[in-house]
Design an enzyme around this catalytic site. Structure first.
Site, short mmCIF file in Angstrom:
data_model
loop_
_atom_site.label_atom_id
_atom_site.label_comp_id
_atom_site.label_asym_id
_atom_site.label_seq_id
_atom_site.Cartn_x
_atom_site.Cartn_y
_atom_site.Cartn_z
N SER A 95 0.83 -1.21 0.00
CA SER A 95 0.00 0.00 0.00
C SER A 95 0.86 1.25 0.00
O SER A 95 0.42 2.32 -0.42
CB SER A 95 -0.92 0.01 1.23
N GLY B 262 -0.34 -0.41 -13.93
CA GLY B 262 0.06 -1.70 -14.50
C GLY B 262 0.00 -2.86 -13.53
O GLY B 262 0.27 -4.00 -13.92
N ASN C 109 7.16 -8.69 2.11
CA ASN C 109 7.63 -7.35 2.50
C ASN C 109 6.89 -6.78 3.71
O ASN C 109 7.47 -6.00 4.47
CB ASN C 109 7.44 -6.41 1.28
N TYR D 120 10.72 -6.26 16.89
CA TYR D 120 11.14 -6.21 15.49
C TYR D 120 12.36 -7.11 15.25
O TYR D 120 12.38 -7.92 14.32
CB TYR D 120 11.47 -4.76 15.14
P1 NDP Z 1 6.08 0.92 6.01
O1 NDP Z 1 5.70 0.96 7.45
O2 NDP Z 1 6.25 2.17 5.25
O3 NDP Z 1 5.03 0.00 5.22
C1 NDP Z 1 4.67 -1.24 5.77
C2 NDP Z 1 3.73 -1.92 4.80
O4 NDP Z 1 3.37 -3.20 5.39
C3 NDP Z 1 2.44 -1.15 4.58
O5 NDP Z 1 2.04 -1.32 3.24
C4 NDP Z 1 1.47 -1.85 5.54
O6 NDP Z 1 0.12 -1.76 5.15
C5 NDP Z 1 1.95 -3.28 5.36
N1 NDP Z 1 1.43 -4.18 6.38
C6 NDP Z 1 1.61 -4.13 7.72
N2 NDP Z 1 0.95 -5.15 8.30
C7 NDP Z 1 0.36 -5.85 7.31
C8 NDP Z 1 -0.48 -7.00 7.27
N3 NDP Z 1 -0.85 -7.63 8.38
N4 NDP Z 1 -0.89 -7.45 6.07
C9 NDP Z 1 -0.54 -6.82 4.94
N5 NDP Z 1 0.22 -5.71 4.90
C10 NDP Z 1 0.66 -5.24 6.09
O7 NDP Z 1 7.40 0.03 5.97
P2 NDP Z 1 8.62 0.02 4.93
O8 NDP Z 1 8.12 0.19 3.55
O9 NDP Z 1 9.67 0.93 5.45
O10 NDP Z 1 9.17 -1.46 5.14
C11 NDP Z 1 9.03 -2.48 4.18
C12 NDP Z 1 9.90 -3.65 4.61
O11 NDP Z 1 11.27 -3.22 4.70
C13 NDP Z 1 9.54 -4.21 5.98
O12 NDP Z 1 9.70 -5.60 5.98
C14 NDP Z 1 10.59 -3.56 6.89
O13 NDP Z 1 10.81 -4.32 8.05
C15 NDP Z 1 11.79 -3.56 5.97
N6 NDP Z 1 12.83 -2.62 6.34
C16 NDP Z 1 12.60 -1.26 6.28
C17 NDP Z 1 13.61 -0.38 6.62
C18 NDP Z 1 13.43 1.11 6.53
O14 NDP Z 1 14.38 1.84 6.85
N7 NDP Z 1 12.29 1.61 6.08
C19 NDP Z 1 14.91 -0.86 7.12
C20 NDP Z 1 15.04 -2.28 7.14
C21 NDP Z 1 14.03 -3.12 6.77
P3 NDP Z 1 -0.91 -0.64 5.76
O15 NDP Z 1 -0.77 0.57 4.90
O16 NDP Z 1 -2.23 -1.31 5.66
O17 NDP Z 1 -0.49 -0.40 7.19
#
Ligand code: NDP
Length: 221
Positions: A11, A42, A76, A145
């Site tokens: 999302s 797309g 992810n 985490y």
């Molecule tokens: P965000 O918090 O920006 O986005 C998290 C996403 O996960 C959102 O789309 C959220 O949806 C979704 N989500 C959470 N719970 C669920 C669920 N139960 N079912 C489906 N979707 C879910 O995180 P990031 O984009 O930053 O992180 C993406 C990945 O990268 C993660 O695995 C994170 O641990 C990893 N990561 C990120 C880092 C960073 O610096 N950003 C560093 C290291 C790792 P919704 O909008 O509905 O809440």
């Protein structure tokens, strides 16, 4: 060949950018989200809450009915970068929630999609992890985490071993510190974090499996 790609947590943040990059490359991307969200150009938008086994089952059934196979699964979705917690004082409700989404969500979805992944000739599973889950550098802090990502890394190793005979490559990827809602301001752009994830999805047959990488370079477990 056009691939069928599933991305969870698409999302916003890194997941959404991963969808954008796959779609731009011409792949069929199933952009999954637990709530209402606009579709990326797309991409095929589908509902999936990885913390809900019924949602996983319904999603897998729909995918099985609509697509001949799944080539790439990007686990992810994640929650709870719990910078406010310590292991010695942790709220286990938060820990349980993190494990349900970050570990069991990825695990459950992988199990549900394995029949479709086995139909691919070049299956790839990319577990989006974090250096926060590295035991080699584990210290105090962010317990929910970090334990969930250490568990995800363990799952990567097991699945890589067990799925080698199916020629499915399974790797953990740390995207680095990325400027998203989770990462907060100051991190690098989502495009750079997503690129390392696509690198793992695009590995050639015979490429590494059971590894932990950032930007295509190995990280210590
Ligand atoms: P965000 O918090 O920006 O986005 C998290 C996403 O996960 C959102 O789309 C959220 O949806 C979704 N989500 C959470 N719970 C669920 C669920 N139960 N079912 C489906 N979707 C879910 O995180 P990031 O984009 O930053 O992180 C993406 C990945 O990268 C993660 O695995 C994170 O641990 C990893 N990561 C990120 C880092 C960073 O610096 N950003 C560093 C290291 C790792 P919704 O909008 O509905 O809440």
């Amino acid at each position: 060949m056009e691939r069928i790609v599933v991305v969870t947590g698409a999302s916003r943040g890194i997941g959404r950018e991963v969808v954008r990059q796959f779609a731009a490359a011409g792949d069929t991307v199933l952009q999954t989200a637990r709530g209402a969200t606009p579709a990326e150009a797309g991409a095929v938008l589908m509902r999936l809450d990885v913390a809900d086994p019924a949602s996983i089952a319904a999603f897998a059934e729909e995918v099985g009915g609509r697509y001949a196979r799944v080539d790439v699964l990007v686990n992810n979705a994640a929650i709870h970068w719990d910078t406010w917690e310590r292991a010695s004082t942790a709220d286990l409700t938060v820990v349980r929630e993190a494990l349900e989404t970050n570990l069991l969500g990825a695990w459950g979805l992988t199990l549900a999609l394995l029949p479709a992944l086995r139909k691919s000739r070049h299956g790839r599973i990319v577990n989006v992890s974090s250096e926060g889950g590295s035991l080699a550098s584990m210290g105090g802090g962010t317990p929910a985490y970090s334990v969930s990502k250490a568990g995800l890394n363990a799952l990567t190793l097991m699945l890589a071993d067990e799925l080698r005979s199916d020629r499915i490559l399974v790797n953990s990827i740390c995207p680095g510190w990325v400027d998203t809602d989770m990462g907060g301001p100051g991190g690098r752009p989502v495009a750079e974090g997503a690129a390392g994830i696509l690198w793992a999805a695009n590995l050639p047959d015979g490429g590494p499996t059971g590894g932990f990488f950032r930007d295509g370079r190995r990280l210590p477990w």
